[in-house]
Write an enzyme that holds these catalytic residues in place. Sequence first.
Site, short mmCIF file in Angstrom:
data_model
loop_
_atom_site.label_atom_id
_atom_site.label_comp_id
_atom_site.label_asym_id
_atom_site.label_seq_id
_atom_site.Cartn_x
_atom_site.Cartn_y
_atom_site.Cartn_z
N LYS A 148 -10.66 -3.18 -4.37
CA LYS A 148 -11.38 -1.92 -4.51
C LYS A 148 -10.42 -0.75 -4.74
O LYS A 148 -10.77 0.21 -5.39
CB LYS A 148 -12.32 -1.64 -3.33
CG LYS A 148 -11.78 -1.92 -1.96
CD LYS A 148 -12.92 -2.05 -0.93
CE LYS A 148 -12.44 -2.77 0.31
NZ LYS A 148 -13.49 -3.29 1.16
N LYS A 183 0.81 -1.22 0.00
CA LYS A 183 0.00 0.00 0.00
C LYS A 183 0.83 1.27 0.00
O LYS A 183 0.34 2.34 -0.32
CB LYS A 183 -0.96 0.01 1.20
CG LYS A 183 -2.13 -0.95 1.02
CD LYS A 183 -3.19 -0.75 2.08
CE LYS A 183 -4.40 -1.63 1.75
NZ LYS A 183 -5.35 -1.69 2.85
N LYS A 193 -5.04 -9.63 -7.74
CA LYS A 193 -6.34 -9.84 -7.09
C LYS A 193 -7.30 -8.69 -7.40
O LYS A 193 -6.88 -7.55 -7.60
CB LYS A 193 -6.16 -10.00 -5.58
CG LYS A 193 -5.85 -8.72 -4.84
CD LYS A 193 -6.05 -8.83 -3.34
CE LYS A 193 -5.72 -7.47 -2.73
NZ LYS A 193 -5.76 -7.37 -1.31
P1 TYM Z 1 -11.14 -5.98 3.41
O1 TYM Z 1 -12.21 -5.05 3.86
O2 TYM Z 1 -10.09 -5.47 2.50
O3 TYM Z 1 -11.79 -7.24 2.69
C1 TYM Z 1 -12.86 -7.98 3.27
C2 TYM Z 1 -12.66 -9.46 3.02
O4 TYM Z 1 -12.63 -9.74 1.61
C3 TYM Z 1 -11.49 -10.53 1.29
N1 TYM Z 1 -11.06 -10.22 -0.08
C4 TYM Z 1 -10.90 -11.13 -1.06
N2 TYM Z 1 -11.07 -12.47 -1.08
C5 TYM Z 1 -10.84 -13.11 -2.26
N3 TYM Z 1 -10.46 -12.47 -3.39
C6 TYM Z 1 -10.26 -11.13 -3.42
N4 TYM Z 1 -9.90 -10.52 -4.53
C7 TYM Z 1 -10.49 -10.40 -2.20
N5 TYM Z 1 -10.42 -9.09 -1.88
C8 TYM Z 1 -10.76 -9.00 -0.59
C9 TYM Z 1 -10.46 -10.14 2.33
O5 TYM Z 1 -9.46 -11.11 2.47
C10 TYM Z 1 -11.31 -9.99 3.56
O6 TYM Z 1 -11.52 -11.24 4.20
N6 TYM Z 1 -8.07 -6.26 7.35
C11 TYM Z 1 -9.35 -6.70 6.82
C12 TYM Z 1 -10.52 -6.28 7.66
C13 TYM Z 1 -10.45 -6.69 9.10
C14 TYM Z 1 -10.59 -8.00 9.61
C15 TYM Z 1 -10.49 -7.86 11.03
C16 TYM Z 1 -10.79 -9.25 9.03
C17 TYM Z 1 -10.27 -5.86 10.14
N7 TYM Z 1 -10.30 -6.55 11.32
C18 TYM Z 1 -10.58 -8.97 11.85
C19 TYM Z 1 -10.86 -10.35 9.87
C20 TYM Z 1 -10.77 -10.21 11.28
C21 TYM Z 1 -9.54 -6.08 5.45
O7 TYM Z 1 -8.99 -5.08 5.14
O8 TYM Z 1 -10.47 -6.69 4.68
#
Ligand code: TYM
Length: 332
Positions: free
Chosen positions: A198, A112, A195
């Site tokens: 967003k 990032k 991947k």
């Molecule tokens: P975030 O908000 O970026 O994404 C949410 C979830 O979607 C999954 N994901 C994907 N899975 C498959 N293919 C893709 N292209 C793809 N893009 C996103 C992410 O792996 C995620 O599971 N850090 C986390 C949010 C978070 C969290 C937590 C998760 C904060 N606290 C505690 C689990 C437990 C995040 O940024 O996800």
Amino acid sequence: RPRVFSGIQPTADSFHLGNYLGAIRQWVEMQDTYDAFYCVVDLHAITVGHDPNRLRERTLLAAAQLLAAGLDPERCTLFVQSHVAEHSQLSWILGCLTGFGEASRMTQFKDKTQRQGVEAATVGLFTYPVLMAADILLYDTDQVPVGEDQRQHLELTRDLAQRFNNRFGETFRVPEAYIIKETAKIYDLQEPRVKMSKSASSPNGIIELLDDPKVSAKRIRSAVTDSGREVRFDEEEKPGVSNLLTILSALTRRSIPELEDAYAGKGYGDLKRDVADAVVEFVTPFRERTFALLEDRETLDGILARGADRARAVASEKLRQVHDRLGFVPAK
Ligand code: TYM
């Protein structure tokens, strides 16, 4: 019942197909077999610059989309991270157990900050995985359903739990990442080796669940494939076709070999048409439910308030225990 916890950031108006297939679908399935806590992580969403009015809207949109996807407030606890102050409080404590070098090795932070350099990043973006560890550890979590990109953050979470337990006595359950191999990484339609994301995907590379289904269908029809003709799963040679097969397999629950057989003698055009149909079939009712839920703000607020109450009950007890272990004098 074992516990599940997961979170999602409200950083876009719409979730994308990667979020759904990689994570949210598992959240829905796990509601009945686990004691489930799911969180819209608004504190994480301010680690990069943000607009307050948009964050407000997106947080509600995120909650509405999770409900539309099938989360049932009777069967799981759905809440907003900033409603439960314990997340920030435990995050500070865990930050004091995290090595600077250890945090510096997080690949997502490196990715990032690659373009603008670390100098331009906030300290919040740097300590973001520590807050994520706090989210998870507050709830004695057994399983964390996420996509592949969160695996390293889960490793850090486990290390921090073990470190705390070793130093201060058994306090935290050591959680496991719950990653479904088949859908752990959904790829960008235009760049099928990166991947779907967003922040990084071009508009045509991403399927947003709240987009007009016609737009999504068009994007699938113009997905990048390869110069061959055979519909076959081969991530090395045919990343675009393989990604489409993954999506179709997940949405129709037909296995990849079964799909490969079904497309023998057919072309990429047939595959794309069927993927587009499957996506449209999924998003059409999903969008309607989301927009209906947003109309009824009172119900939505009520669900989130009850969720926060239930989450706080668990989190405050855990934090109290942590304070005691650390030697903080309790307020009398
Ligand atoms: P975030 O908000 O970026 O994404 C949410 C979830 O979607 C999954 N994901 C994907 N899975 C498959 N293919 C893709 N292209 C793809 N893009 C996103 C992410 O792996 C995620 O599971 N850090 C986390 C949010 C978070 C969290 C937590 C998760 C904060 N606290 C505690 C689990 C437990 C995040 O940024 O996800």
